[in-house]
Design a protein around this motif. Sequence first.
Motif, short mmCIF file in Angstrom:
data_model
loop_
_atom_site.label_atom_id
_atom_site.label_comp_id
_atom_site.label_asym_id
_atom_site.label_seq_id
_atom_site.Cartn_x
_atom_site.Cartn_y
_atom_site.Cartn_z
N UNK A 25 -76.73 46.41 -45.69
CA UNK A 25 -77.84 47.11 -46.34
C UNK A 25 -79.14 46.34 -46.13
N UNK A 26 -79.07 45.03 -46.25
CA UNK A 26 -80.28 44.21 -46.10
C UNK A 26 -80.85 44.31 -44.70
N UNK A 27 -80.00 44.58 -43.70
CA UNK A 27 -80.47 44.63 -42.32
C UNK A 27 -80.94 46.01 -41.89
N UNK A 28 -80.77 47.01 -42.71
CA UNK A 28 -81.12 48.38 -42.33
C UNK A 28 -82.64 48.55 -42.25
N UNK A 29 -83.13 49.22 -41.22
CA UNK A 29 -84.57 49.46 -41.13
C UNK A 29 -85.08 50.40 -42.21
N UNK A 30 -84.20 51.26 -42.71
CA UNK A 30 -84.56 52.20 -43.77
C UNK A 30 -83.32 52.53 -44.58
N UNK A 31 -83.52 52.77 -45.88
CA UNK A 31 -82.41 53.19 -46.74
C UNK A 31 -82.21 54.70 -46.71
N UNK A 32 -83.10 55.39 -46.00
CA UNK A 32 -83.02 56.85 -45.92
C UNK A 32 -82.27 57.34 -44.69
N UNK A 33 -81.75 56.42 -43.87
CA UNK A 33 -81.02 56.81 -42.67
C UNK A 33 -79.69 57.43 -43.07
N UNK A 34 -79.23 58.42 -42.30
CA UNK A 34 -77.98 59.10 -42.58
C UNK A 34 -76.80 58.20 -42.21
N UNK A 35 -75.74 58.27 -43.02
CA UNK A 35 -74.51 57.51 -42.75
C UNK A 35 -73.62 58.35 -41.84
N UNK A 36 -73.38 57.93 -40.59
CA UNK A 36 -72.61 58.77 -39.65
C UNK A 36 -71.22 59.14 -40.14
N UNK A 37 -70.56 58.23 -40.84
CA UNK A 37 -69.19 58.47 -41.30
C UNK A 37 -69.13 59.20 -42.64
N UNK A 38 -70.26 59.35 -43.30
CA UNK A 38 -70.38 60.15 -44.53
C UNK A 38 -71.67 60.97 -44.39
N UNK A 39 -71.68 61.97 -43.51
CA UNK A 39 -72.93 62.62 -43.10
C UNK A 39 -73.71 63.31 -44.21
N UNK A 40 -73.07 63.52 -45.36
CA UNK A 40 -73.80 64.13 -46.48
C UNK A 40 -74.61 63.10 -47.26
N UNK A 41 -74.46 61.83 -46.90
CA UNK A 41 -75.13 60.75 -47.63
C UNK A 41 -76.13 60.01 -46.75
N UNK A 42 -77.20 59.54 -47.40
CA UNK A 42 -78.05 58.52 -46.80
C UNK A 42 -77.47 57.15 -47.16
N UNK A 43 -78.02 56.11 -46.55
CA UNK A 43 -77.57 54.77 -46.91
C UNK A 43 -77.84 54.48 -48.37
N UNK A 44 -78.96 54.97 -48.89
CA UNK A 44 -79.25 54.77 -50.31
C UNK A 44 -78.20 55.45 -51.18
N UNK A 45 -77.78 56.66 -50.78
CA UNK A 45 -76.72 57.35 -51.52
C UNK A 45 -75.44 56.51 -51.52
N UNK A 46 -75.11 55.95 -50.37
CA UNK A 46 -73.90 55.13 -50.27
C UNK A 46 -74.00 53.91 -51.17
N UNK A 47 -75.17 53.28 -51.20
CA UNK A 47 -75.37 52.12 -52.07
C UNK A 47 -75.18 52.51 -53.53
N UNK A 48 -75.80 53.63 -53.92
CA UNK A 48 -75.66 54.07 -55.31
C UNK A 48 -74.20 54.37 -55.64
N UNK A 49 -73.49 55.01 -54.72
CA UNK A 49 -72.08 55.32 -54.94
C UNK A 49 -71.27 54.05 -55.15
N UNK A 50 -71.48 53.08 -54.29
CA UNK A 50 -70.69 51.85 -54.40
C UNK A 50 -71.03 51.10 -55.69
N UNK A 51 -72.32 50.92 -55.98
CA UNK A 51 -72.69 50.17 -57.16
C UNK A 51 -72.31 50.86 -58.45
#
Length: 255
Positions: A25-51
């Motif tokens: 997450x720290x290395x991502x250029x943006x938290x709004x990028x789509x997660x290829x393996x969970x295409x309905x989520x952005x990286x921010x969505x994935x972070x919120x889900x995990x936390x």
Amino acid sequence: MEKTLDFPDLLRLIDERSTAFRAAVASAPSLDVQVPTCPEWTLLDLVHHLGEGRHAWAATVAAGPTATAKSAAEDAPAAPREREALLAWLAESTRELVDALREAGPDRGCWTWWGASQSPKTCGAVARHQLQQIAVHTYDAQVTVGAPQPLPAEVALDGVEEFLSTCVATTSAWPHKPTAFDFHATEGRSWRLTVDAAGARVTPAAETPDEPGVSVHGTANELVLFVYDRIPADTLRLDGDATLFDLLREWEPEE
């Protein structure tokens, strides 16, 4: 069944995989990028889900064995958007979960969602499943930033049996012709999922000499990513009737 990871190792690996998740997450250029393996989520969505999920499970474990449903982490701080604060929030969610599990110990009862599976309703089983959830989502985050890494060998080798015994095993009747699915890891372990009128159950493949309906071969890492739908079947070697996996994925056992 194969010996599973010891409880202290589960806690160590939860912390280790969570650290790897935060690094991605720290290395991502943006938290709004789509997660290829969970295409309905952005990286921010994935972070919120995990936390949020780890905060909630920490509350569930802390609630003790008399809890009747997964406790909502009502007092958990809201997830921030600013990167540094978000990473600190993630780290805190891991600390809460690991501390709650360590305080409870592996044998204490705990509410779980997995009903009539082969996994016990204990804090040890919760820790085992949480490790796999965090490990797979760490892979998701790494794919998103273009730096996927295989799951650590000890995590992956426990992950196939954990998935089958927790997420698939059931006493609900299989609605199709009885059959079996074999999973063979190149590291030397194999598992069989038998499905019939008695439900679905996992055993070591070596204990059942009958031919399966289908078998899949790959590294333990590949098998875990396959059962979690992170990689397609054509990246592994399948022998037998591959359409059986479609039936298995479509199956919705009765509670």
